[in-house]
Design a protein around this motif. Structure first.
Motif, short mmCIF file in Angstrom:
data_model
loop_
_atom_site.label_atom_id
_atom_site.label_comp_id
_atom_site.label_asym_id
_atom_site.label_seq_id
_atom_site.Cartn_x
_atom_site.Cartn_y
_atom_site.Cartn_z
N SER A 14 0.83 -1.20 0.00
CA SER A 14 0.00 0.00 0.00
C SER A 14 0.88 1.26 0.00
N GLY A 15 1.98 1.20 0.71
CA GLY A 15 2.94 2.30 0.70
C GLY A 15 3.59 2.46 -0.66
N ASP A 16 3.83 1.33 -1.32
CA ASP A 16 4.40 1.38 -2.68
C ASP A 16 3.42 2.02 -3.66
N VAL A 17 2.13 1.72 -3.50
CA VAL A 17 1.11 2.32 -4.35
C VAL A 17 1.07 3.83 -4.14
N TYR A 18 1.20 4.25 -2.88
CA TYR A 18 1.25 5.68 -2.57
C TYR A 18 2.42 6.33 -3.32
N SER A 19 3.57 5.73 -3.23
CA SER A 19 4.76 6.27 -3.90
C SER A 19 4.58 6.28 -5.41
N PHE A 20 3.93 5.27 -5.95
CA PHE A 20 3.65 5.22 -7.38
C PHE A 20 2.76 6.38 -7.80
N GLY A 21 1.75 6.69 -6.99
CA GLY A 21 0.88 7.83 -7.28
C GLY A 21 1.64 9.14 -7.31
N ILE A 22 2.50 9.33 -6.33
CA ILE A 22 3.32 10.55 -6.28
C ILE A 22 4.26 10.59 -7.48
N LEU A 23 4.85 9.46 -7.82
CA LEU A 23 5.75 9.40 -8.97
C LEU A 23 5.04 9.77 -10.27
N MET A 24 3.81 9.30 -10.45
CA MET A 24 3.05 9.67 -11.65
C MET A 24 2.83 11.18 -11.71
N MET A 25 2.51 11.79 -10.56
CA MET A 25 2.31 13.24 -10.53
C MET A 25 3.62 13.97 -10.83
N GLU A 26 4.71 13.51 -10.25
CA GLU A 26 6.01 14.13 -10.52
C GLU A 26 6.37 14.05 -11.99
N THR A 27 6.12 12.91 -12.60
CA THR A 27 6.47 12.69 -14.00
C THR A 27 5.70 13.62 -14.92
N LEU A 28 4.40 13.74 -14.72
CA LEU A 28 3.59 14.56 -15.62
C LEU A 28 3.68 16.06 -15.35
N THR A 29 4.06 16.43 -14.13
CA THR A 29 4.14 17.86 -13.82
C THR A 29 5.57 18.41 -13.91
N ARG A 30 6.54 17.52 -13.87
CA ARG A 30 7.96 17.91 -13.75
C ARG A 30 8.22 18.70 -12.48
N ARG A 31 7.48 18.40 -11.46
CA ARG A 31 7.63 19.03 -10.14
C ARG A 31 7.85 17.94 -9.10
N LYS A 32 8.64 18.27 -8.10
CA LYS A 32 8.86 17.36 -6.98
C LYS A 32 8.05 17.85 -5.79
N PRO A 33 7.68 16.95 -4.89
CA PRO A 33 6.96 17.39 -3.70
C PRO A 33 7.76 18.42 -2.88
N THR A 34 9.07 18.43 -3.06
CA THR A 34 9.92 19.36 -2.31
C THR A 34 10.19 20.66 -3.06
N ASP A 35 9.51 20.87 -4.18
CA ASP A 35 9.68 22.09 -4.98
C ASP A 35 9.39 23.32 -4.12
N ASP A 36 10.11 24.39 -4.37
CA ASP A 36 9.95 25.63 -3.58
C ASP A 36 8.54 26.21 -3.63
N MET A 37 7.80 25.92 -4.69
CA MET A 37 6.45 26.47 -4.81
C MET A 37 5.47 25.86 -3.80
N PHE A 38 5.83 24.72 -3.24
CA PHE A 38 4.95 24.03 -2.29
C PHE A 38 5.34 24.40 -0.87
N THR A 39 4.65 25.39 -0.34
CA THR A 39 4.90 25.84 1.02
C THR A 39 3.57 25.87 1.78
N GLY A 40 3.66 25.82 3.08
CA GLY A 40 2.45 25.87 3.90
C GLY A 40 1.54 24.68 3.61
N GLU A 41 0.28 24.98 3.34
CA GLU A 41 -0.71 23.93 3.07
C GLU A 41 -0.64 23.41 1.63
N MET A 42 -0.01 24.17 0.73
CA MET A 42 0.06 23.76 -0.67
C MET A 42 1.12 22.66 -0.83
N CYS A 43 0.72 21.57 -1.47
CA CYS A 43 1.64 20.48 -1.77
C CYS A 43 1.31 19.96 -3.16
#
Length: 122
Positions: A14-43
């Motif tokens: 289930s944790g792997d599926v979570y990571s897969f979901g995040i990876l799909m978002m990273e791939t299509l957006t070219r953004r990482k969850p740690t990107d500077d634009m994601f601050t506060g509540e925005m992720c």
């Protein structure tokens, strides 16, 4: 990293599926969850979630749509919106609410089949 892994050290498919979901978002957006634009509540997840279904082009990497004919762009937009929806289902905060890996694969296959059909019809 799945929330349950970070807080409790629990490793699971289930944790792997979570990571897969995040990876799909990273791939299509070219953004990482740690990107500077994601601050506060925005992720990354919230950013993608707010774009669906109508504003997916606001978050996907523009290079994925460049140089295409209008009909192909429409098919790509539908496809990417479907993939982003799947990514969000895979990355639910609560493990029991996440899609399992077999269902995620089946959904990806359906998205691919629909995309290929849409492109052929264009």
């Amino acid at each position: 990293m799945a929330p349950e892994y970070g807080s409790e050290g629990i490793v699971s498919t289930s944790g792997d599926v979570y990571s897969f979901g995040i990876l799909m978002m990273e791939t299509l957006t070219r953004r990482k969850p740690t990107d500077d634009m994601f601050t506060g509540e925005m992720c990354l997840k919230h950013w993608v979630e707010e774009s669906l279904p109508d504003a997916v082009t606001d978050v996907i990497d523009a290079n994925l749509l460049s140089g295409e004919e209008e009909a192909d762009i429409a098919a790509k937009k539908k496809c990417m919106s479907s993939v982003m929806s799947l990514a969000l289902k895979c990355s639910e905060e609560i493990p029991e609410e996440r899609m399992n890996v077999k269902d995620a694969l089946a959904n990806l296959k359906k998205i691919k089949t629909k995309f290929l059909k849409d492109v052929q019809q264009a």
